[in-house]
Scaffold this motif. Structure first.
Motif, PDB file in Angstrom:
ATOM      1  N   GLY A   1      41.791  43.955  49.297  1.00 33.34           N
ATOM      2  CA  GLY A   1      40.507  43.359  49.688  1.00 33.34           C
ATOM      3  C   GLY A   1      39.972  43.953  50.975  1.00 33.34           C
ATOM      4  O   GLY A   1      38.764  44.209  51.107  1.00 33.34           O
TER       5      GLY A   1
ATOM      6  N   ASN B   1      37.698  34.175  53.924  1.00 37.15           N
ATOM      7  CA  ASN B   1      39.130  34.064  54.231  1.00 37.15           C
ATOM      8  C   ASN B   1      39.517  32.683  54.711  1.00 37.15           C
ATOM      9  O   ASN B   1      38.720  31.986  55.338  1.00 37.15           O
ATOM     10  CB  ASN B   1      39.479  35.073  55.330  1.00 37.15           C
ATOM     11  CG  ASN B   1      39.458  36.491  54.802  1.00 37.15           C
ATOM     12  OD1 ASN B   1      40.390  36.944  54.155  1.00 37.15           O
ATOM     13  ND2 ASN B   1      38.348  37.175  55.048  1.00 37.15           N
ATOM     14  N   ARG B   2      40.812  32.338  54.483  1.00 38.06           N
ATOM     15  CA  ARG B   2      41.253  31.029  54.975  1.00 38.06           C
ATOM     16  C   ARG B   2      41.453  31.060  56.487  1.00 38.06           C
ATOM     17  O   ARG B   2      41.352  30.038  57.141  1.00 38.06           O
ATOM     18  CB  ARG B   2      42.516  30.564  54.252  1.00 38.06           C
ATOM     19  CG  ARG B   2      43.705  31.480  54.326  1.00 38.06           C
ATOM     20  CD  ARG B   2      44.876  30.902  53.544  1.00 38.06           C
ATOM     21  NE  ARG B   2      45.891  31.908  53.294  1.00 38.06           N
ATOM     22  CZ  ARG B   2      47.033  31.677  52.683  1.00 38.06           C
ATOM     23  NH1 ARG B   2      47.307  30.463  52.250  1.00 38.06           N
ATOM     24  NH2 ARG B   2      47.907  32.636  52.494  1.00 38.06           N
TER      25      ARG B   2
ATOM     26  N   LEU C   1      37.072  30.248  53.904  1.00 36.94           N
ATOM     27  CA  LEU C   1      37.259  29.849  52.507  1.00 36.94           C
ATOM     28  C   LEU C   1      38.752  29.741  52.227  1.00 36.94           C
ATOM     29  O   LEU C   1      39.478  30.735  52.311  1.00 36.94           O
ATOM     30  CB  LEU C   1      36.647  30.898  51.558  1.00 36.94           C
ATOM     31  CG  LEU C   1      37.021  30.748  50.075  1.00 36.94           C
ATOM     32  CD1 LEU C   1      36.469  29.451  49.491  1.00 36.94           C
ATOM     33  CD2 LEU C   1      36.514  31.941  49.259  1.00 36.94           C
TER      34      LEU C   1
ATOM     35  N   ALA D   1      42.674  27.563  47.809  1.00 35.47           N
ATOM     36  CA  ALA D   1      43.565  26.528  47.261  1.00 35.47           C
ATOM     37  C   ALA D   1      42.879  25.169  47.216  1.00 35.47           C
ATOM     38  O   ALA D   1      43.314  24.277  46.492  1.00 35.47           O
ATOM     39  CB  ALA D   1      44.838  26.439  48.090  1.00 35.47           C
TER      40      ALA D   1
ATOM     41  N   ALA E   1      41.511  37.624  46.395  1.00 28.95           N
ATOM     42  CA  ALA E   1      42.633  36.938  47.060  1.00 28.95           C
ATOM     43  C   ALA E   1      43.654  36.443  46.047  1.00 28.95           C
ATOM     44  O   ALA E   1      43.308  36.089  44.917  1.00 28.95           O
ATOM     45  CB  ALA E   1      42.105  35.757  47.875  1.00 28.95           C
TER      46      ALA E   1
ATOM     47  N   TYR F   1      42.782  46.824  36.975  1.00 31.27           N
ATOM     48  CA  TYR F   1      44.119  46.978  37.547  1.00 31.27           C
ATOM     49  C   TYR F   1      44.040  48.174  38.488  1.00 31.27           C
ATOM     50  O   TYR F   1      43.878  49.309  38.032  1.00 31.27           O
ATOM     51  CB  TYR F   1      45.163  47.218  36.446  1.00 31.27           C
ATOM     52  CG  TYR F   1      46.509  47.624  36.996  1.00 31.27           C
ATOM     53  CD1 TYR F   1      47.157  46.826  37.936  1.00 31.27           C
ATOM     54  CD2 TYR F   1      47.130  48.807  36.606  1.00 31.27           C
ATOM     55  CE1 TYR F   1      48.380  47.204  38.463  1.00 31.27           C
ATOM     56  CE2 TYR F   1      48.366  49.188  37.122  1.00 31.27           C
ATOM     57  CZ  TYR F   1      48.980  48.379  38.060  1.00 31.27           C
ATOM     58  OH  TYR F   1      50.192  48.747  38.591  1.00 31.27           O
TER      59      TYR F   1
HETATM   60  P1  NAP Z   1      47.578  40.816  50.021  1.00 27.10           P
HETATM   61  O1  NAP Z   1      47.589  42.012  50.927  1.00 27.10           O
HETATM   62  O2  NAP Z   1      48.654  39.812  50.158  1.00 27.10           O
HETATM   63  O3  NAP Z   1      46.147  40.140  50.156  1.00 27.10           O
HETATM   64  C1  NAP Z   1      45.894  38.875  49.631  1.00 27.10           C
HETATM   65  C2  NAP Z   1      44.725  38.274  50.367  1.00 27.10           C
HETATM   66  O4  NAP Z   1      44.498  36.974  49.803  1.00 27.10           O
HETATM   67  C3  NAP Z   1      44.995  38.054  51.855  1.00 27.10           C
HETATM   68  O5  NAP Z   1      43.822  38.338  52.579  1.00 27.10           O
HETATM   69  C4  NAP Z   1      45.304  36.570  51.936  1.00 27.10           C
HETATM   70  O6  NAP Z   1      44.980  35.970  53.171  1.00 27.10           O
HETATM   71  C5  NAP Z   1      44.344  36.053  50.868  1.00 27.10           C
HETATM   72  N1  NAP Z   1      44.639  34.684  50.489  1.00 27.10           N
HETATM   73  C6  NAP Z   1      45.831  34.148  50.101  1.00 27.10           C
HETATM   74  N2  NAP Z   1      45.694  32.831  49.881  1.00 27.10           N
HETATM   75  C7  NAP Z   1      44.400  32.517  50.134  1.00 27.10           C
HETATM   76  C8  NAP Z   1      43.655  31.304  50.114  1.00 27.10           C
HETATM   77  N3  NAP Z   1      44.213  30.139  49.803  1.00 27.10           N
HETATM   78  N4  NAP Z   1      42.341  31.344  50.427  1.00 27.10           N
HETATM   79  C9  NAP Z   1      41.755  32.522  50.759  1.00 27.10           C
HETATM   80  N5  NAP Z   1      42.409  33.698  50.818  1.00 27.10           N
HETATM   81  C10 NAP Z   1      43.725  33.688  50.520  1.00 27.10           C
HETATM   82  O7  NAP Z   1      47.627  41.260  48.483  1.00 27.10           O
HETATM   83  P2  NAP Z   1      47.066  42.548  47.696  1.00 27.10           P
HETATM   84  O8  NAP Z   1      48.219  43.297  47.208  1.00 27.10           O
HETATM   85  O9  NAP Z   1      46.015  43.229  48.483  1.00 27.10           O
HETATM   86  O10 NAP Z   1      46.426  41.828  46.432  1.00 27.10           O
HETATM   87  C11 NAP Z   1      45.034  41.656  46.286  1.00 27.10           C
HETATM   88  C12 NAP Z   1      44.705  41.496  44.816  1.00 27.10           C
HETATM   89  O11 NAP Z   1      45.133  42.645  44.099  1.00 27.10           O
HETATM   90  C13 NAP Z   1      45.389  40.292  44.158  1.00 27.10           C
HETATM   91  O12 NAP Z   1      44.466  39.665  43.287  1.00 27.10           O
HETATM   92  C14 NAP Z   1      46.521  40.921  43.356  1.00 27.10           C
HETATM   93  O13 NAP Z   1      46.848  40.143  42.230  1.00 27.10           O
HETATM   94  C15 NAP Z   1      45.865  42.234  42.960  1.00 27.10           C
HETATM   95  N6  NAP Z   1      46.827  43.279  42.625  1.00 27.10           N
HETATM   96  C16 NAP Z   1      47.719  43.727  43.547  1.00 27.10           C
HETATM   97  C17 NAP Z   1      48.638  44.693  43.179  1.00 27.10           C
HETATM   98  C18 NAP Z   1      49.661  45.219  44.121  1.00 27.10           C
HETATM   99  O14 NAP Z   1      50.500  46.012  43.689  1.00 27.10           O
HETATM  100  N7  NAP Z   1      49.648  44.835  45.406  1.00 27.10           N
HETATM  101  C19 NAP Z   1      48.618  45.224  41.877  1.00 27.10           C
HETATM  102  C20 NAP Z   1      47.679  44.735  40.982  1.00 27.10           C
HETATM  103  C21 NAP Z   1      46.783  43.771  41.362  1.00 27.10           C
HETATM  104  P3  NAP Z   1      46.085  35.437  54.231  1.00 27.10           P
HETATM  105  O15 NAP Z   1      46.243  36.541  55.214  1.00 27.10           O
HETATM  106  O16 NAP Z   1      45.450  34.227  54.822  1.00 27.10           O
HETATM  107  O17 NAP Z   1      47.344  35.140  53.477  1.00 27.10           O
END
Ligand code: NAP
Length: 326
Positions: free
Chosen positions: A19, A37-38, A62, A65, A91, A221
């Motif tokens: 993101g 963001n939260r 935001l 949850a 997120a 993906y």
């Molecule tokens: P990430 O670095 O952990 O980022 C997740 C984001 O979501 C963080 O900014 C987190 O904020 C936020 N978030 C979590 N709970 C939240 C809430 N209750 N309200 C608002 N924001 C919230 O993960 P990422 O790997 O970049 O993943 C992003 C997307 O890509 C996800 O949808 C994931 O399923 C998808 N994806 C990832 C991969 C991979 O290999 N990493 C592969 C395929 C798809 P906080 O800092 O507050 O926790």
């Protein structure tokens, strides 16, 4: 658009990972980004670290949850007076080691509440805003993942998602119910099933609203971004070995920058205008770097499943009465 004449996109979850880099890529393409963001403080720190120009973004609170927080976010967005030209539901939480389920303020299992219910409500409420936009290429993007799909190599590792007939949703999905199907809590399945719901939501939005609104609904993906904090709740050894495994053995690894660019491309580039599509660059990252429209999993391409998920989720997020009145 705002007074700055830039198109406006809302992106959820920009404190790190996909993101954050999608936001960077869209700013570079001339968009104004609403960073939803939260933690406002964490979002500001991340934006500063990547050097986002002050006038190119707005940070808004935001917590996905909480359904109350989603509604408040939409009200706050409307008060800004900008039109909504793009929405990226990015997120997510992944908590594979949980022994006991956690619950949201509305008493729903936390992974499904954050990844699916919050985004489902956000998409439905913001659809009204996007309908009003006069921007000529409006899109909603929902992040998918290979692990939703047992047809793919990366989706074969158990436990596999199984939403069944959504009996858990039908029974109200409140504690002690924790799974879409209503069976025993399993945290990895909870994540994968929330992603099945994300893909079903995109497909159902497309089926219901693409023709009447002209909005593009799309999913992707982005590749295995093995070193984002998404894996922060996994064993430390897993966090160390998983990126090495993806880089050297499966060849599935992509950087956060590249994954973010891919999300930005799907939101903004003309090649990705096909509504209802699920874009992929392959499990092992095709050598030619070309994207293609991929078939989603059997559960995620089942139209009956999509309708049932939609109707039941409308009730869970408090939109059931609205739907009945339409
Ligand atoms: P990430 O670095 O952990 O980022 C997740 C984001 O979501 C963080 O900014 C987190 O904020 C936020 N978030 C979590 N709970 C939240 C809430 N209750 N309200 C608002 N924001 C919230 O993960 P990422 O790997 O970049 O993943 C992003 C997307 O890509 C996800 O949808 C994931 O399923 C998808 N994806 C990832 C991969 C991979 O290999 N990493 C592969 C395929 C798809 P906080 O800092 O507050 O926790």
């Amino acid at each position: 658009m705002g007074n700055d004449q830039k198109p406006t996109v809302v992106i959820t979850g920009t404190t790190s990972g996909v993101g954050l880099y999608a936001a960077k890529s869209l700013i570079d393409r001339g968009w104004h980004v609403i960073l939803a963001n939260r933690s406002v403080g964490k979002a500001e720190t991340a934006a500063n670290e990547l050097g986002f120009p002050q006038e190119s973004y707005t940070i808004m609170q935001l917590d996905l949850a909480s359904l109350t927080s989603v509604r408040q976010f939409v009200a706050n967005f409307r008060a800004l007076g900008r039109s909504l030209d793009g929405l990226i539901c990015n997120a997510a939480i992944y908590m594979p080691l949980l022994k006991e389920p956690l619950f949201s303020p509305e008493n729903y299992e936390l992974t499904m509440a954050t990844n699916h219910l919050g985004h489902f409500l956000l998409c439905n409420l913001m659809l009204e805003d996007m309908k009003k936009s006069t921007y000529n290429d409006r899109r909603m993007v929902i992040l998918g993942t290979v692990t939703h799909n047992p047809d793919e190599l990366g989706g074969k590792i158990p436990p596999r998602p199984d939403v069944g007939n959504f009996d858990g949703f039908a029974a109200g999905f409140k504690a002690p119910i924790t799974m879409a199907k209503g069976d025993k809590f399993e945290p990895v399945r909870a994540y994968k099933e929330s992603k099945v719901c994300n893909v079903l939501t995109m497909r159902e939005l497309h089926r219901r609203y693409h023709t009447s609104t002209g909005i593009t609904f799309v999913s992707l993906y982005p590749g295995c971004v093995a070193d984002t904090p998404l894996f922060r709740n996994h064993y430390p050894l897993f966090q160390k070995l998983f990126p090495l495994f993806q880089k050297n053995i499966t060849g599935g690894y992509v950087s956060q920058e590249l994954a973010g660019d891919r999300v930005a491309m799907v939101l903004a580039d003309p090649e990705y205008k096909q509504s209802g599509a699920y874009w992929s660059w392959g499990n092992r990252q095709r050598k030619d770097g070309q994207s293609f429209v991929q078939r989603v999993s059997p559960q995620a391409r089942d139209d009956e499943n999509a309708r049932r998920m939609w109707d039941l989720t409308m009730n869970l997020v408090g939109l059931g009465a609205v739907a009945a009145a339409r």
